[in-house]
Design an enzyme around this catalytic site. Structure first.
Site, PDB file in Angstrom:
ATOM      1  N   ASP A   1       7.336  46.195 -38.633  1.00 55.58           N
ATOM      2  CA  ASP A   1       6.357  45.387 -39.364  1.00 55.58           C
ATOM      3  C   ASP A   1       6.792  43.919 -39.366  1.00 55.58           C
ATOM      4  O   ASP A   1       7.884  43.573 -38.867  1.00 55.58           O
ATOM      5  CB  ASP A   1       6.211  45.902 -40.796  1.00 55.58           C
TER       6      ASP A   1
ATOM      7  N   ASP B   1      -6.030  39.784 -23.501  1.00 57.47           N
ATOM      8  CA  ASP B   1      -6.043  41.147 -22.960  1.00 57.47           C
ATOM      9  C   ASP B   1      -7.172  41.329 -21.941  1.00 57.47           C
ATOM     10  O   ASP B   1      -8.331  41.046 -22.255  1.00 57.47           O
ATOM     11  CB  ASP B   1      -6.267  42.111 -24.147  1.00 57.47           C
TER      12      ASP B   1
ATOM     13  N   ASP C   1      11.668  47.769 -38.701  1.00 55.08           N
ATOM     14  CA  ASP C   1      10.916  48.271 -39.863  1.00 55.08           C
ATOM     15  C   ASP C   1      11.519  47.682 -41.135  1.00 55.08           C
ATOM     16  O   ASP C   1      12.704  47.875 -41.417  1.00 55.08           O
ATOM     17  CB  ASP C   1      11.025  49.805 -39.886  1.00 55.08           C
TER      18      ASP C   1
ATOM     19  N   ASP D   1       9.081  52.823 -43.689  1.00 51.02           N
ATOM     20  CA  ASP D   1       8.042  53.827 -43.390  1.00 51.02           C
ATOM     21  C   ASP D   1       8.094  54.268 -41.926  1.00 51.02           C
ATOM     22  O   ASP D   1       7.234  55.000 -41.461  1.00 51.02           O
ATOM     23  CB  ASP D   1       6.646  53.286 -43.745  1.00 51.02           C
TER      24      ASP D   1
ATOM     25  N   HIS E   1       5.006  46.034 -22.624  1.00 44.69           N
ATOM     26  CA  HIS E   1       4.744  47.261 -23.399  1.00 44.69           C
ATOM     27  C   HIS E   1       3.925  48.284 -22.614  1.00 44.69           C
ATOM     28  O   HIS E   1       3.722  49.411 -23.084  1.00 44.69           O
ATOM     29  CB  HIS E   1       4.009  46.879 -24.688  1.00 44.69           C
TER      30      HIS E   1
ATOM     31  N   ASN F   1      10.217  48.180 -44.326  1.00 43.31           N
ATOM     32  CA  ASN F   1       9.975  48.880 -45.608  1.00 43.31           C
ATOM     33  C   ASN F   1      10.241  50.387 -45.519  1.00 43.31           C
ATOM     34  O   ASN F   1       9.806  51.146 -46.379  1.00 43.31           O
ATOM     35  CB  ASN F   1       8.538  48.632 -46.074  1.00 43.31           C
TER      36      ASN F   1
ATOM     37  N   ASP G   1      -1.842  38.033 -29.620  1.00 38.85           N
ATOM     38  CA  ASP G   1      -2.579  38.810 -28.620  1.00 38.85           C
ATOM     39  C   ASP G   1      -4.073  38.716 -28.962  1.00 38.85           C
ATOM     40  O   ASP G   1      -4.440  38.826 -30.147  1.00 38.85           O
ATOM     41  CB  ASP G   1      -2.125  40.275 -28.677  1.00 38.85           C
TER      42      ASP G   1
HETATM   43  O1  TEU Z   1      -3.614  46.582 -20.468  1.00 37.21           O
HETATM   44  C1  TEU Z   1      -4.556  46.485 -19.417  1.00 37.21           C
HETATM   45  C2  TEU Z   1      -4.163  47.358 -18.319  1.00 37.21           C
HETATM   46  O2  TEU Z   1      -4.477  47.148 -17.192  1.00 37.21           O
HETATM   47  C3  TEU Z   1      -3.366  48.525 -18.693  1.00 37.21           C
HETATM   48  O3  TEU Z   1      -4.278  49.586 -18.787  1.00 37.21           O
HETATM   49  C4  TEU Z   1      -2.304  48.780 -17.662  1.00 37.21           C
HETATM   50  O4  TEU Z   1      -2.807  48.552 -16.378  1.00 37.21           O
HETATM   51  C5  TEU Z   1      -1.883  50.200 -17.721  1.00 37.21           C
HETATM   52  O5  TEU Z   1      -1.598  50.489 -19.046  1.00 37.21           O
HETATM   53  C6  TEU Z   1      -0.671  50.397 -16.840  1.00 37.21           C
HETATM   54  O6  TEU Z   1      -0.244  51.725 -16.992  1.00 37.21           O
HETATM   55  C7  TEU Z   1      -4.053  45.958 -21.675  1.00 37.21           C
HETATM   56  C8  TEU Z   1      -2.974  46.166 -22.722  1.00 37.21           C
HETATM   57  O7  TEU Z   1      -1.768  45.531 -22.298  1.00 37.21           O
HETATM   58  C9  TEU Z   1      -2.784  47.655 -22.888  1.00 37.21           C
HETATM   59  O8  TEU Z   1      -1.702  47.929 -23.791  1.00 37.21           O
HETATM   60  C10 TEU Z   1      -4.082  48.251 -23.425  1.00 37.21           C
HETATM   61  O9  TEU Z   1      -3.943  49.655 -23.473  1.00 37.21           O
HETATM   62  C11 TEU Z   1      -5.258  47.885 -22.512  1.00 37.21           C
HETATM   63  O10 TEU Z   1      -5.275  46.519 -22.105  1.00 37.21           O
HETATM   64  C12 TEU Z   1      -6.568  48.095 -23.268  1.00 37.21           C
HETATM   65  O11 TEU Z   1      -6.668  47.123 -24.287  1.00 37.21           O
HETATM   66 CA    CA Z   2       7.312  49.397 -41.829  1.00 36.64          CA
END
Ligand code: TEU
Ligand code: CA
Length: 552
Positions: free
Chosen positions: A30, A200, A22, A26, A327, A24, A99
């Site tokens: 970022d 995605d 972060d 908040d 993530h 700034n 992304d």
């Molecule tokens: O994830 C696609 C996806 O298959 C996810 O739903 C994953 O299988 C699941 O979260 C596992 O627990 C992509 C992105 O990486 C994810 O962050 C998004 O939530 C999703 O698409 C919708 O855009």
């Molecule tokens: Ca920030």
């Protein structure tokens, strides 16, 4: 075509900007914060940085619901901040992958707002259907984040498809005008200097028309092929390569849940000119029984067979991405390793696995210091739409909060979204404000500053491992060959290449374990790197010992 090789020799570091740094105060990570940490990435030796979405978004799904593909979300900064990030990476010899979330947009995107009018020229940019004969949604598809995948729009009296949630309406890729609008947006980002895209759920962009008009077999659960890996998706990716990427040095990696090796060969074979690589999900499904919330212990033999299958299937016919977390997945050392007394050894072992296979390795922020899952004390501490939707459904079906928390502790996506741990300062040096999500309370001992001061840390090991991989083409391109395949505790394999071959051995557990060396190798092993000070003994690997030997 040599120009497309840079992403094969690269190592990707995934930044989840909201939780990285972060700038700034908040409490939200970022772009200026990320820029202030680029020296860390350069020091590590990674060559490509992929950032999760930073476009304008209502953030129902933390940016995976985009309301303006060409605007930086204010909480992350400005387009000038983005340009500074691009220049900061390029000045350090690193590349920037963005992304691309175009299977769906936000329901607040102007395209969707227009599409809601039945006579709009953009009506067919989304997937609208009248209620089924008896009323209700057109088919039985369920949304990933709970409820029906069909969402009723009062204004137009029809349902629209949102495979993930009502806030993420699926785009209709059958519309040539929609495809051109997406391609035009991509060209603008490429003209701004983007070096690649992570796409995605790109294998979901084609849906079976028969299912859109109702369940062909009422009550049957929709098969994956009704909306994944369909022929049209391949055709639209070939069009994208031709009309967007032609003549550019661009890396593309498609996220493809449900893809099998045969699909991956179609998506990634250079002759087909679709994608450079995909994220497949087989290995991150091995510890689950049906839903991600019903888990079972990981069987190493299943992991060996799965990763080996993908290595063999794509060797010479495509290219793998290599990852153990991101993530959406829990922390790798908690899931595949031992985040207790063997945390350091097992984290180094997992990094050795991920950086000694054929493909492009993807590292996720925090993996370099062995960050662990974060067992929040209350369901209220969770932020992720998927985790909160599960908690609601589980409560409705009578599960206790304790049972729900146990599942969230193991598998919630928030495990990988707690703030990056930089130092022992307040909030681990991530923010001077109140973080948008609680930190893992173990940051005093697990942070980058502490790791930099310890030459035996995971961080220093990873830096050496990256240098070893980059110095030996055989570790990047070599053919994978399993060793002692049925060994239940040791994952061992060869990487064979004309520039030099290697043996890798990984003892997945706290018990000493040996493995059977291939004939003729006994006297030909030169230790290259390992996670113990003394060289490894193939006949008796120490707890969570990882080792790579050069052959000959
Ligand atoms: O994830 C696609 C996806 O298959 C996810 O739903 C994953 O299988 C699941 O979260 C596992 O627990 C992509 C992105 O990486 C994810 O962050 C998004 O939530 C999703 O698409 C919708 O855009
Ligand atoms: Ca920030």
């Amino acid at each position: 075509m040599m120009q497309r090789q840079w992403w094969r020799e690269g190592i990707v570091y995934q930044v989840y900007p909201r939780s990285f740094m972060d700038g700034n105060g908040d409490g939200i990570g970022d772009l200026p914060g990320l820029i202030s940490r680029l020296d860390h990435l350069q020091w590590l030796g990674v060559t490509i940085v992929w950032i999760n979405p930073v476009y304008r978004s209502p953030n129902h799904d933390n940016g995976y619901d985009v309301s303006d593909y060409l605007a930086i979300a204010p909480e992350f900064g400005t387009l000038d901040d983005w340009r500074a990030l691009r220049d900061g990476l390029h000045a350090r010899g690193m590349r920037l992958v963005m992304d691309l979330v175009v299977n769906h947009s936000s329901n607040e995107h102007p395209w969707f707002c227009e599409s809601r009018k039945r006579d709009s020229a953009k009506r067919d940019w989304y997937l609208w259907r009248p209620p089924a004969g008896a009323g209700g949604p057109p088919n039985s598809w369920r949304a990933v984040f709970g409820g029906s995948a069909w969402h009723f729009d009062e204004a137009s009296g029809e349902y629209y498809l949102g495979l993930f949630s009502r806030w993420q309406p699926d785009l209709n890729w059958r519309s040539p005008a929609l495809r051109e609008a997406v391609f035009a947006m991509m060209r603008q980002w490429l003209d701004l200097g983007v070096d690649g895209f992570r796409m995605d759920v790109i294998n979901m962009i084609a849906k079976d028309p028969a299912w859109l008009d109702g369940d062909p077999e009422p009550g049957a659960s929709p098969p994956g092929e009704a909306f994944m890996n369909r022929t049209d998706a391949h055709e639209w990716l070939v069009q994208m390569r031709r009309e967007v990427f032609a003549g550019r040095e661009v890396m593309t990696v498609g996220e493809c849940p449900g893809a099998q090796p045969d699909d991956a060969v179609l998506f990634t074979s250079p002759e087909r000119s679709e994608l450079d690589m995909i994220f497949q999900f087989e290995h991150v499904g091995l510890d689950q029984m049906g839903s991600k919330w019903q888990t079972k212990p990981l069987d190493l033999l299943a992991l060996k067979r799965s990763l080996g299958r993908w290595q063999t299937a794509l060797d010479g016919r495509g290219w793998n991405s290599l990852y153990l977390m991101n993530h959406d997945q829990p922390r790798s050392v908690s899931r595949f390793g031992d985040d207790g007394i063997w945390r350091e050894e097992s984290a180094k072992l997992l990094l050795t696995l991920n950086l000694s296979l054929q493909g492009t390795p993807f590292l996720y922020q925090g993996e370099e210091i062995g960050m662990k899952n974060c067992p929040f004390a209350s369901i209220d501490d969770y932020r992720d739409i998927e985790s909160l939707a599960h908690a609601e459904e589980a409560r409705a079906s009578g599960e206790s909060d304790a049972e729900i928390l146990a599942a969230l502790h193991r598998m919630s996506r928030d495990n990988s979204r707690t703030p990056m741990q930089w130092s022992a300062e307040p909030n681990a040096g991530f923010t001077t404000g109140t973080p948008w999500i609680a930190l893992n309370p173990d940051w005093h001992g697990i942070n980058v500053e502490a790791a930099r001061e310890d030459p035996n840390s995971i961080l220093h090991y990873l830096r050496r491992l990256i240098a070893v991989r980059q110095a030996h083409p055989g570790l990047i391109h070599g053919r994978y060959a399993p060793v002692d395949e049925e060994n239940p505790r040791v994952f061992a394999y060869l990487r064979e290449h004309e520039t030099g071959s290697f043996l890798v051995a990984l003892n997945f557990g706290e018990r000493e374990a040996g493995f059977a060396l291939p004939a003729g190798l006994a006297g030909a092993l030169s230790p290259l790197i390992g996670n113990y000070p003394a060289p490894a003994d193939p006949a008796s690997l120490r707890p969570w010992e990882a080792a790579i030997w050069k052959l000959g």
